[in-house]
Design an enzyme around this catalytic site. Structure first.
Site, mmCIF file in Angstrom:
data_model
loop_
_atom_site.group_PDB
_atom_site.id
_atom_site.type_symbol
_atom_site.label_atom_id
_atom_site.label_comp_id
_atom_site.label_asym_id
_atom_site.label_seq_id
_atom_site.Cartn_x
_atom_site.Cartn_y
_atom_site.Cartn_z
ATOM 1 N N GLY A 87 -6.386 0.071 16.808
ATOM 2 C CA GLY A 87 -6.005 -1.013 15.892
ATOM 3 C C GLY A 87 -5.072 -0.491 14.816
ATOM 4 C CB THR B 162 9.362 -3.529 9.836
ATOM 5 O OG1 THR B 162 8.654 -2.282 10.072
ATOM 6 C CG2 THR B 162 10.341 -3.366 8.715
ATOM 7 N NE ARG C 49 -3.785 9.068 15.001
ATOM 8 C CZ ARG C 49 -4.744 9.992 14.931
ATOM 9 N NH1 ARG C 49 -4.461 11.238 15.292
ATOM 10 N NH2 ARG C 49 -5.952 9.688 14.536
ATOM 11 N NE ARG D 44 -3.228 -3.482 7.043
ATOM 12 C CZ ARG D 44 -2.487 -2.914 6.066
ATOM 13 N NH1 ARG D 44 -1.261 -3.345 5.841
ATOM 14 N NH2 ARG D 44 -2.972 -1.924 5.360
ATOM 15 C CB CYS E 117 0.598 3.132 11.991
ATOM 16 S SG CYS E 117 0.291 3.067 10.241
ATOM 17 C CE1 TYR F 183 0.850 -0.311 4.494
ATOM 18 C CE2 TYR F 183 0.121 1.949 4.229
ATOM 19 C CZ TYR F 183 0.768 0.979 4.972
ATOM 20 O OH TYR F 183 1.339 1.316 6.175
ATOM 21 C CE LYS G 166 5.792 5.863 10.041
ATOM 22 N NZ LYS G 166 4.510 6.419 9.544
HETATM 23 N N1 SAJ Z 1 -8.288 6.066 17.509
HETATM 24 C C1 SAJ Z 1 -8.869 6.329 18.747
HETATM 25 N N2 SAJ Z 1 -9.017 7.623 19.137
HETATM 26 C C2 SAJ Z 1 -8.585 8.663 18.345
HETATM 27 C C3 SAJ Z 1 -7.989 8.376 17.095
HETATM 28 C C4 SAJ Z 1 -7.849 7.068 16.688
HETATM 29 O O1 SAJ Z 1 -9.265 5.417 19.479
HETATM 30 O O2 SAJ Z 1 -8.753 9.821 18.749
HETATM 31 C C5 SAJ Z 1 -8.115 4.672 17.101
HETATM 32 C C6 SAJ Z 1 -8.828 4.339 15.800
HETATM 33 O O3 SAJ Z 1 -10.131 3.878 16.064
HETATM 34 C C7 SAJ Z 1 -7.961 3.230 15.231
HETATM 35 C C8 SAJ Z 1 -6.563 3.545 15.763
HETATM 36 O O4 SAJ Z 1 -6.729 4.469 16.844
HETATM 37 O O5 SAJ Z 1 -8.362 1.980 15.717
HETATM 38 C C9 SAJ Z 1 -5.606 4.145 14.744
HETATM 39 O O6 SAJ Z 1 -6.285 5.210 14.157
HETATM 40 P P1 SAJ Z 1 -5.464 6.312 13.285
HETATM 41 O O7 SAJ Z 1 -6.428 7.383 12.921
HETATM 42 O O8 SAJ Z 1 -4.228 6.693 13.987
HETATM 43 O O9 SAJ Z 1 -5.144 5.571 11.908
HETATM 44 P P2 SAJ Z 1 -3.802 4.851 11.474
HETATM 45 O O10 SAJ Z 1 -3.450 3.728 12.353
HETATM 46 O O11 SAJ Z 1 -3.954 4.583 10.025
HETATM 47 O O12 SAJ Z 1 -2.679 5.974 11.706
HETATM 48 C C10 SAJ Z 1 -2.136 6.615 10.592
HETATM 49 C C11 SAJ Z 1 -0.762 7.098 10.984
HETATM 50 N N3 SAJ Z 1 -0.133 7.570 9.768
HETATM 51 C C12 SAJ Z 1 1.048 7.001 9.404
HETATM 52 O O13 SAJ Z 1 1.595 6.122 10.047
HETATM 53 C C13 SAJ Z 1 1.625 7.507 8.153
HETATM 54 C C14 SAJ Z 1 -0.853 8.235 11.963
HETATM 55 O O14 SAJ Z 1 0.453 8.812 12.129
HETATM 56 C C15 SAJ Z 1 -1.780 9.302 11.462
HETATM 57 O O15 SAJ Z 1 -1.868 10.333 12.439
HETATM 58 C C16 SAJ Z 1 -3.151 8.684 11.261
HETATM 59 O O16 SAJ Z 1 -2.996 7.678 10.228
HETATM 60 C C17 SAJ Z 1 -4.147 9.729 10.758
HETATM 61 O O17 SAJ Z 1 -4.026 10.887 11.204
HETATM 62 O O18 SAJ Z 1 -5.041 9.344 10.007
#
Ligand code: SAJ
Length: 477
Positions: free
Chosen positions: A287, A108, A239, A368, A290, A25, A232
């Protein structure tokens, strides 16, 4: 060191041909973005002809997109790159010998989180292919998220051993972490600032030359390779930490008997330079691929460094504690569901439970590491029967998964909402109750997306993450 490399790069000339190793991806969108740029003449996409991913080679060479889910602009870019004969995919890694620059985009994951052991085998295999075939003056840019120290350590060692050349003298080596999100891959690659870290100044500048043509809005941010690895992993660890802080606050609000979302709004009213608080959203868990692993890469980087960290690490790491809080939330959802069933006079061994949401993020098919998986396991281990609803995820992602919500909630004692899919915002309490067929069905809201009062007034036993104001409501007949 820099002079010899500068000479090798000058002899090779500007980067005109690129190879991307790993058609996933990250690799696919970046390969076709390189191909769409007039700065480059040709791009090879390298994909091992493995049983699980080999199919991508033929699909891509026919101009088809092997990735699922909506990726705006990607289908067109793939078609145009193939039609213009600027991109092809192959399992023949010997083509690397003709390329000016290689990017490595191989995932990884962690094999064992307890022992902080990442599974670097796929990455090692990819780097070995690159080192075996690359020539003098080539740039190798590692994009995979890795433990800080990997580029100047493991990656450099493999490339030097397999090529017989010296990094920083005969070839350039850098780390340029991907920062893409599924659903916005192309836009993120073009608009996010690009962190570029070489093992030396010449490597950093060569990597900047490679990525600059991709950027429409983003800027190149130069630093060392190890600083780029820490950036990174830390951006995701932070977050995850912010989410964990919101989750812990939610647990306190439940115990105190107040609504965490009212508290969150109150805190957010404190705005202005330097005093704003970033209270993210509490929920049923974290989940994805990342946030669930990058913290461990960061902490491992310090744990495996030859310098010891002044503050004790691993179990005492604030970031690892945050991971533990986030990984506790599916268990908390289990506790809330069992407590709700108790209020309805049911015991968990005999019940049917409907899980709403298997994707780890809203309106996505990406399943995932979904928080609903450990919840489902706890329920099954306790003797409950579990069915899962999700409107986007492939039916084979987990057993008893359906996109028909009536089928999933029918004759269920409890319904637990794990993903904030838009479809769940308009659930009709009376209709759901009719389908569940219980006098006091249980609803547990893990994403604060239903109105508690509508369900309580319809006779539901309600439980919600952070809803200390509602979780002990009087049951209405
Ligand atoms: N989640 C919460 N509360 C929040 C935000 C997210 O419980 O306030 C949960 C979501 O339900 C999910 C998990 O965290 O299960 C991850 O959500 P995510 O929005 O962080 O999505 P990801 O895992 O795809 O994170 C990616 C990361 N981007 C990269 O690694 C390039 C992260 O750094 C980004 O901040 C995030 O996307 C984004 O902003 O969309």
């Amino acid at each position: 060191m820099g002079d010899k490399l500068k000479h090798a790069l000058f002899n090779r000339g500007p980067i005109r041909s690129v190879g991307v190793v790993g058609m996933g991806y990250v690799g696919i969108p970046s390969a076709v973005l390189f191909a769409s740029s007039p700065a480059f003449d040709f791009v090879w996409g390298f994909q091992r002809n493995s049983p699980t991913s080999g199919y991508k080679i033929e699909m891509l060479n026919h101009g088809e997109n092997p990735l699922k889910g909506e990726e705006p602009g990607l289908d067109t870019l793939i078609e145009e790159a193939v039609d213009a004969n600027k991109f092809r995919c192959t399992a023949d890694f010997s083509q690397i010998a003709s390329l000016d620059a290689l990017t490595v985009t191989i995932q990884t994951p962690f094999a064992d989180v307890e022992r902080l052991e990442p599974d670097f085998q796929p990455l090692v295999a990819g780097l070995t292919e690159v080192g075996t075939h690359m020539t003098a003056g080539t740039l190798v840019s590692l994009e995979s998220t890795v433990t800080p120290g990997t580029t100047v350590g493991l990656a450099r060692r493999i490339l030097e051993e397999t090529s017989g050349m010296i990094a920083g003298k005969d070839f350039a080596l850098a780390h340029a972490p991907e920062r893409v999100m599924v659903g916005r891959l192309i836009r993120n690659l073009q608009e996010h600032d690009r962190i570029v870290g070489g093992i030396g100044a010449s490597s950093t500048e060569r990597a900047a030359e490679l990525y600059r043509p991709l950027l429409t809005k983003g800027a190149i941010i130069q630093m060392t390779a190890t600083e780029a690895e820490v950036t990174k992993t830390a951006e995701n660890a932070f977050r995850d930490l912010q989410i964990a802080a919101a989750n812990e606050l939610a647990l306190h609000c439940e115990a105190i008997g107040v609504n965490v979302y009212a508290v969150r709004s109150g805190i957010a009213s404190l705005e202005g330079e330097g005093i704003t608080r970033a209270v993210l959203f509490p929920g049923a868990g974290v989940g994805g691929h990342c946030l669930t692993k990058d913290t461990y890469h960061l902490v491992r980087g310090a744990a495996t460094s030859e310098r010891s960290s002044d503050y004790p690490l691993t179990k005492k790491s604030l970031f690892v504690r945050a991971r533990e809080i986030n990984d506790f939330m599916p268990t908390h959802m289990f506790h809330l569901t069992v407590a709700g069933l108790g209020r309805a006079g049911k015991i968990v061994q005999d019940v049917k439970v409907a899980v709403l949401g298997w994707a780890f993020n809203k309106n996505s098919d990406d399943a995932r590491n979904p928080p609903s998986a450990p919840f489902r396991q706890l329920m099954v281990q306790s003797g409950a029967t579990v069915r899962v609803h999700d409107p986007y995820v492939r039916p084979d992602a987990v057993e008893s998964l359906s996109d028909d919500i009536e089928e999933v909630v029918s004759d269920a004692d409890a319904m637990a909402i794990f993903t904030a899919h838009d479809a769940y915002r308009s659930l009709d309490a009376l209709e759901i109750k009719k389908w569940m067929g219980r006098q006091h069905p249980v609803v547990v809201d893990g994403r604060n997306i239903i109105d508690p009062d509508l369900f309580i007034e319809s006779g539901f036993v309600y439980k919600g993450i952070g809803r200390g104001d509602k979780n002990d409501h009087p049951i209405q007949d």
